[in-house]
Design a protein around this motif. Structure first.
Motif, short mmCIF file in Angstrom:
data_model
loop_
_atom_site.label_atom_id
_atom_site.label_comp_id
_atom_site.label_asym_id
_atom_site.label_seq_id
_atom_site.Cartn_x
_atom_site.Cartn_y
_atom_site.Cartn_z
N ASP A 1 0.84 -1.21 0.00
CA ASP A 1 0.00 0.00 0.00
C ASP A 1 0.87 1.26 0.00
O ASP A 1 0.58 2.23 -0.71
N TYR A 2 1.92 1.24 0.82
CA TYR A 2 2.83 2.39 0.89
C TYR A 2 3.50 2.62 -0.46
O TYR A 2 3.61 3.76 -0.94
N ALA A 3 3.94 1.54 -1.10
CA ALA A 3 4.58 1.66 -2.42
C ALA A 3 3.61 2.23 -3.45
O ALA A 3 3.99 3.07 -4.28
N ASP A 4 2.35 1.82 -3.39
CA ASP A 4 1.34 2.31 -4.32
C ASP A 4 1.14 3.81 -4.15
O ASP A 4 1.03 4.56 -5.14
N VAL A 5 1.09 4.26 -2.90
CA VAL A 5 0.91 5.69 -2.62
C VAL A 5 2.09 6.50 -3.13
O VAL A 5 1.93 7.55 -3.78
N LEU A 6 3.32 6.01 -2.88
CA LEU A 6 4.51 6.72 -3.34
C LEU A 6 4.56 6.79 -4.87
O LEU A 6 4.94 7.83 -5.44
N ALA A 7 4.18 5.69 -5.54
CA ALA A 7 4.19 5.68 -7.01
C ALA A 7 3.15 6.66 -7.55
O ALA A 7 3.40 7.34 -8.56
N ALA A 8 2.00 6.74 -6.87
CA ALA A 8 0.97 7.69 -7.32
C ALA A 8 1.47 9.12 -7.20
O ALA A 8 1.18 9.96 -8.07
N ASN A 9 2.22 9.41 -6.15
CA ASN A 9 2.77 10.76 -5.97
C ASN A 9 3.89 11.06 -6.96
O ASN A 9 4.21 12.22 -7.20
N ALA A 10 4.52 10.00 -7.53
CA ALA A 10 5.62 10.17 -8.49
C ALA A 10 5.14 9.96 -9.92
O ALA A 10 5.93 9.56 -10.79
#
Length: 394
Positions: A189-198
């Protein structure tokens, strides 16, 4: 409403039973009625009168008159109504208490509360978007006063994610610290959020989090999807297909998710100029899974069957097949498409130690109560392998 009324009725019955227990189950104590007491007194007086006549203190005529008078008084003072009043007093008390408690309960209910009205009032006030955001903001303010509550930061991060506030969600996940490091789902979930921000880029920390999640649980659905997506966005279509095919094998056929991943696989094959089979080798291990008669009854619908292949002497799986339990014996096939690491497929080793495990939860880590087979070493490419589930993990 019906559930409430039934619960209220049962509670009322319980209260009445507690109150009336002394009357419904009286102690076995001898109780002397007034009639019995009067009879005993007159019996004693009659004995004295008889003694006086025997001693000659009174004449025969006076004895007869006194005896007749005492019999008349005894009849009047030993009325059976005394006994009936004593016997009926418990019944009257029971009835009175039942009526009193029932009327009192009904009075309190109708004067102080109405379950139907309360439920209707609740339905008239649905939660709005503004209400949800206000609750999340209030919770965030509380977390600032309790920054060491790592689980609370995870809850806040998920709340932000639902509201689409990915930047705030990423900050909350970061403040959760070590709490997420052992949870593959939270890492994904954390990785998904970071990718969405990038803007969809998985380079750097997002990819590191995905790999960390897959090391903990090689079959985590979110981590597999993100890993395949990361490969797809960098043009590594073969790795994307291999990862997504592993994900597809865990999805129920015919569902919207299964159709979506099938379309993504087909798209990656087209863009990568890949054939319908991406595996670099047709080497596989296949055979049948059987279960001992004594353990068949322990297998329930929804249990997960996992066939695991390892390099002999190592603990890390090379390939894992996960499927729902069905009728035994059941066929299995381990191929490169099921590899834990696409760069280290099953076909690159000569022998594999394989075993089968039936899990209630489907967790990668073995748990007490899992049904297991003894591991056996076979050559990669072997067919007609027979795995027998005949043990219970302690």
């Amino acid at each position: 409403m019906t559930t409430f009324l039934i619960s209220a009725f049962l509670l009322l019955v319980l209260v009445l039973l507690l109150l009336l227990r002394p009357f419904m189950f009286p102690a076995k104590v001898e109780v002397t009625s007034r009639r019995q007491m009067n009879a005993a007194i007159y019996r004693e007086e009659l004995e004295k009168l008889e003694a006086e006549r025997t001693a000659g203190s009174i004449s025969a005529a006076d004895y007869e008159i006194a005896h007749a008078e005492m019999r008349q008084r005894l009849f009047q003072d030993t009325n059976e109504e005394d006994d009936r009043s004593v016997m009926g007093s418990s019944k009257l008390t029971v009835i009175s208490l039942c009526l009193f408690v029932s009327v009192l309960s009904a009075g309190f209910y109708f004067s102080l509360g109405d379950a139907t009205r309360i439920a209707e009032q609740g339905n008239q006030q649905p939660m709005t978007q503004e209400g949800v955001e206000a609750m999340v903001s209030e919770f965030a303010a509380k977390m600032e006063k309790d920054p060491t509550n790592l689980k609370g930061w995870v809850i806040l991060a998920r709340s932000y994610r639902i509201l689409g506030r990915n930047e705030d969600a990423a900050k909350a996940y970061e403040r959760a610290g070590d709490f997420i490091n052992s949870d593959p789902q939270l890492l994904a979930d954390y990785a998904d959020v970071l990718a969405a921000n990038a803007n969809g880029s998985f380079a750097g920390k997002p990819l590191k989090l995905i790999n960390q999640a897959l090391n903990l649980d090689p079959n985590n659905l979110m981590a597999l999807w993100l890993s395949g997506t990361a490969s797809y966005t960098t043009g590594n279509y073969k790795a994307a297909v291999q990862t997504w095919e592993k994900l597809a094998q865990q999805l129920p056929p015919g569902t919207e998710e299964a159709r979506s991943i099938a379309e993504s696989i087909a798209d990656a094959r087209t863009k990568g100029g890949l054939s319908s089979k991406v595996a670099i080798s047709n080497k596989e291990i296949s055979g049948k899974i059987e279960i001992s008669a004594s353990l068949k009854s322990q297998v329930k619908s929804g249990d997960i069957v996992m066939v695991i292949a390892r390099k002999p002497g190592e603990r890390m799986p090379v390939a894992v097949l996960k499927t729902s339990a069905s009728e035994f014996p059941m066929n299995f096939s381990l191929t490169d498409a099921l590899a834990m690491n696409p760069s280290a497929p099953l076909s690159q080793i000569a022998e594999a130690s394989i075993e089968v495990r039936i899990s209630k939860t489907g967790m990668a880590k073995p748990e007490p109560g899992d049904l297991i087979s003894a591991p056996q070493t076979v050559k990669v490419g072997a067919s007609n392998v027979r795995l027998v589930i005949d043990q219970v993990r302690q």
